[in-house]
Each structure stands twice: as structure tokens, then as C-alpha cells.
Design a protein around this motif. Structure first.
Motif, PDB file in Angstrom:
ATOM      1  N   THR A 153       1.066  -2.973  -2.910  1.00  0.00           N
ATOM      2  CA  THR A 153       0.293  -4.098  -3.416  1.00  0.00           C
ATOM      3  C   THR A 153       1.125  -4.752  -4.511  1.00  0.00           C
ATOM      4  OG1 THR A 153      -0.854  -2.958  -5.232  1.00  0.00           O
ATOM      5  CG2 THR A 153      -1.852  -2.805  -3.030  1.00  0.00           C
ATOM      6  N   LEU A 154       0.765  -5.952  -4.893  1.00  0.00           N
ATOM      7  CA  LEU A 154       1.482  -6.624  -5.965  1.00  0.00           C
ATOM      8  C   LEU A 154       1.401  -5.795  -7.246  1.00  0.00           C
ATOM      9  CD1 LEU A 154       3.009  -9.404  -6.178  1.00  0.00           C
ATOM     10  CD2 LEU A 154       1.054 -10.158  -7.527  1.00  0.00           C
ATOM     11  N   TYR A 155       0.249  -5.145  -7.447  1.00  0.00           N
ATOM     12  CA  TYR A 155       0.051  -4.329  -8.646  1.00  0.00           C
ATOM     13  C   TYR A 155       0.956  -3.110  -8.644  1.00  0.00           C
ATOM     14  CZ  TYR A 155      -4.124  -7.163  -9.371  1.00  0.00           C
ATOM     15  OH  TYR A 155      -4.981  -8.205  -9.564  1.00  0.00           O
ATOM     16  N   SER A 156       1.078  -2.445  -7.497  1.00  0.00           N
ATOM     17  CA  SER A 156       1.916  -1.246  -7.448  1.00  0.00           C
ATOM     18  C   SER A 156       3.390  -1.604  -7.628  1.00  0.00           C
ATOM     19  CB  SER A 156       1.695  -0.492  -6.136  1.00  0.00           C
ATOM     20  OG  SER A 156       2.150  -1.234  -5.019  1.00  0.00           O
ATOM     21  N   GLY A 176      -5.579  -7.810  -4.666  1.00  0.00           N
ATOM     22  CA  GLY A 176      -4.514  -6.861  -4.891  1.00  0.00           C
ATOM     23  C   GLY A 176      -3.381  -6.973  -3.904  1.00  0.00           C
ATOM     24  N   GLY A 177      -3.494  -7.788  -2.857  1.00  0.00           N
ATOM     25  CA  GLY A 177      -2.395  -8.015  -1.942  1.00  0.00           C
ATOM     26  C   GLY A 177      -1.985  -6.789  -1.166  1.00  0.00           C
ATOM     27  N   LYS A 178      -2.916  -5.962  -0.745  1.00  0.00           N
ATOM     28  CA  LYS A 178      -2.591  -4.749   0.003  1.00  0.00           C
ATOM     29  C   LYS A 178      -1.958  -5.101   1.333  1.00  0.00           C
ATOM     30  CE  LYS A 178      -2.929  -0.312   1.052  1.00  0.00           C
ATOM     31  NZ  LYS A 178      -2.358   0.779   0.291  1.00  0.00           N
ATOM     32  N   THR A 179      -0.864  -4.407   1.667  1.00  0.00           N
ATOM     33  CA  THR A 179      -0.215  -4.635   2.944  1.00  0.00           C
ATOM     34  C   THR A 179      -0.725  -3.641   3.965  1.00  0.00           C
ATOM     35  OG1 THR A 179       1.603  -3.134   2.436  1.00  0.00           O
ATOM     36  CG2 THR A 179       1.877  -5.442   1.814  1.00  0.00           C
ATOM     37  N   ARG A 180      -0.620  -4.023   5.253  1.00  0.00           N
ATOM     38  CA  ARG A 180      -1.020  -3.134   6.329  1.00  0.00           C
ATOM     39  C   ARG A 180       0.026  -3.158   7.416  1.00  0.00           C
ATOM     40  NH1 ARG A 180      -7.473  -4.543   7.142  1.00  0.00           N
ATOM     41  NH2 ARG A 180      -8.132  -3.932   5.059  1.00  0.00           N
TER      42      ARG A 180
END
Length: 244
Positions: free
Chosen positions: A38-41, A95-99
């Protein structure tokens, strides 16, 4: 034998000190997004403010990112604003989580974007994530937070209220990790968990159980706890109550 023992101790200390250093993923000032990021991570990984990271890469307030996307980790030359990408709409702050796989590479919205006028939290708003002995303190650059010893399976609680913006194990060195966004300025991170009990998008209250303590370096049972202010690690002892 004495020299051998001393050598083993030195090697163990070096391994512990480097446990939270990052390997791979970054090259020539860029980072290639991986599935699960995510952008946050990514911001936590590189000690930058997620808002700066979004601005440098033309990412909108939805903070959506895709696997394979390359992100610059510093401002563009001359500090000029980056051009917005086709995915930089003003959607929800999810959060922009990728999949991975054939599924969509964006996550469903979980809440509306927070107000830019949101005030900073005071010291009195924070609480300890669990009670235990501090086995390692805040020592930049090797330690960006506190390692708190506790029995395996002990309950880990949110140090302040907020929204879970990362819940996963993709960040090397943190194990099972949870990141909570408290406001526009502060994030907190909880690593070395045995089990995560909060998922991305969850709204959590201060003191709410979010995880269970697992094992850190050298298989010692502990929690790794960080507080980030505008992307930079700060000593949690300056914000947590003195009485523990």
C-alpha cells in the motif's frame, strides 16, 4: 572458545540491528510496487510521508497503486509538481492496497478522506500497546521504535484511535504487521505479531485489541512498536504516558 562465543554474540547483535533494514525493491531512487503493498507501507519502508509520496508521483487522494508501478522516492527535479496519473482520481482514501492475479488491482473504499484541518494528537491521547519490558529502545538508524517483551499470544492494543491502513506480512523485517493512521500527521506500526485481528479499513478505538504478540529476532517473544510523525520515526517514549 571465548573468542568464538564473542563472535557469535556480535553476529547475533548485528542481525538484530539489521532486522528492520530494507533489502531490494528500491533502485535508482525508485520503488517498484509489489502485490500486497500500500502507499502507507511503502512510505513506512522508506521513512517518507505518504502524502509526499503521493504528490511526487501524481497519485490522487484515493492513494491507489498497482503492482509493477514505479514510484519515485524523492521530489521531482526542481521540486516541480508531478503529473497526475490516469488512476489519480479524488476517490476514497483506501490506502491503495494492491492485489495480484486477475482481480482488480485497487481496493474498495473504506472511508472518506480526512480533513486537512485535522488537529494533531496530544501526548494524553496515546496509550501503551501492551505492558512489558522494553528490551530495545529507540536508537536511530538501527531501531525506529521500541521492542517490548511480552508473552507470546499477549493482546496488542491500538495506542490511539484511528483506521487500519495496512494489515499484512509483505514488509520484510516486521513479520505480521499492522499500521494505523490516527490523523493526517501520525501513524503507528505494530510488528512481530503472531496473529493479526484487524484488517485494512477497520476503524479501531484506543485500547482495542488488534493483534497477538509473536516472535521477533532470535525467536524472542516481543512486539515491535513505532510511531511516525509526517513519515519520520519518533521516540514513542516522548508520546506514551510515563506510568506505562
Amino acid at each position: 572458545m571465548r573468542f568464538l562465543a564473542l563472535g557469535l554474540v556480535a553476529l547475533l547483535l548485528t542481525a538484530c540491528a539489521s532486522a528492520l533494514r530494507w533489502e531490494g525493491g528500491s533502485r535508482d531512487g525508485q520503488y517498484e510496487v509489489r502485490s500486497g503493498d500500500t502507499l502507507y507501507s511503502i512510505a513506512l519502508r522508506h521513512d517518507v510521508d505518504y502524502r509526499d509520496l503521493a504528490r511526487w508521483n501524481g497519485i490522487g487522494r484515493n492513494y491507489l497503486i498497482k503492482p509493477g508501478q514505479k514510484l519515485r522516492l524523492s521530489p521531482p527535479d526542481g521540486g516541480a509538481p508531478a503529473t497526475r496519473t490516469a488512476d489519480s482520481g479524488r476517490g476514497s482514501d483506501d490506502g491503495g492496497k494492491t492485489r495480484g492475479g486477475d482481480r482488480s488491482t485497487t481496493s474498495r473504499p473504506s472511508s472518506q478522506p480526512p480533513s486537512r484541518q485535522e488537529p494533531e494528537r496530544s501526548v494524553g491521547d496515546w496509550q501503551w500497546p501492551l505492558k512489558g519490558e522494553i528490551v530495545r529502545g529507540f536508537e536511530l538508524p538501527s531501531s525506529k521504535g521500541l521492542d517490548i517483551g511480552a508473552a507470546e499470544g499477549a493482546r496488542v492494543r491500538a495506542a490511539a484511535g484511528g483506521r487500519v491502513v495496512y494489515s499484512g506480512s509483505a514488509l520484510k523485517g516486521y513479520g505480521e504487521l499492522i499500521i494505523i493512521k490516527h490523523n493526517e500527521t501520525y501513524l503507528s506500526a505494530y510488528g512481530y505479531n503472531r496473529r493479526r485481528l484487524a484488517e485494512e479499513g477497520d476503524e479501531v478505538a484506543a485500547g482495542e485489541v488488534i493483534a497477538e504478540v509473536g516472535s521477533g529476532p532470535a525467536q524472542k517473544s516481543m512486539l515491535h512498536f513505532e510511531i511516525r510523525k509526517a513519515g519520520k520515526p519518533v521516540d514513542p517514549l516522548r508520546l506514551l504516558p510515563a506510568d506505562g
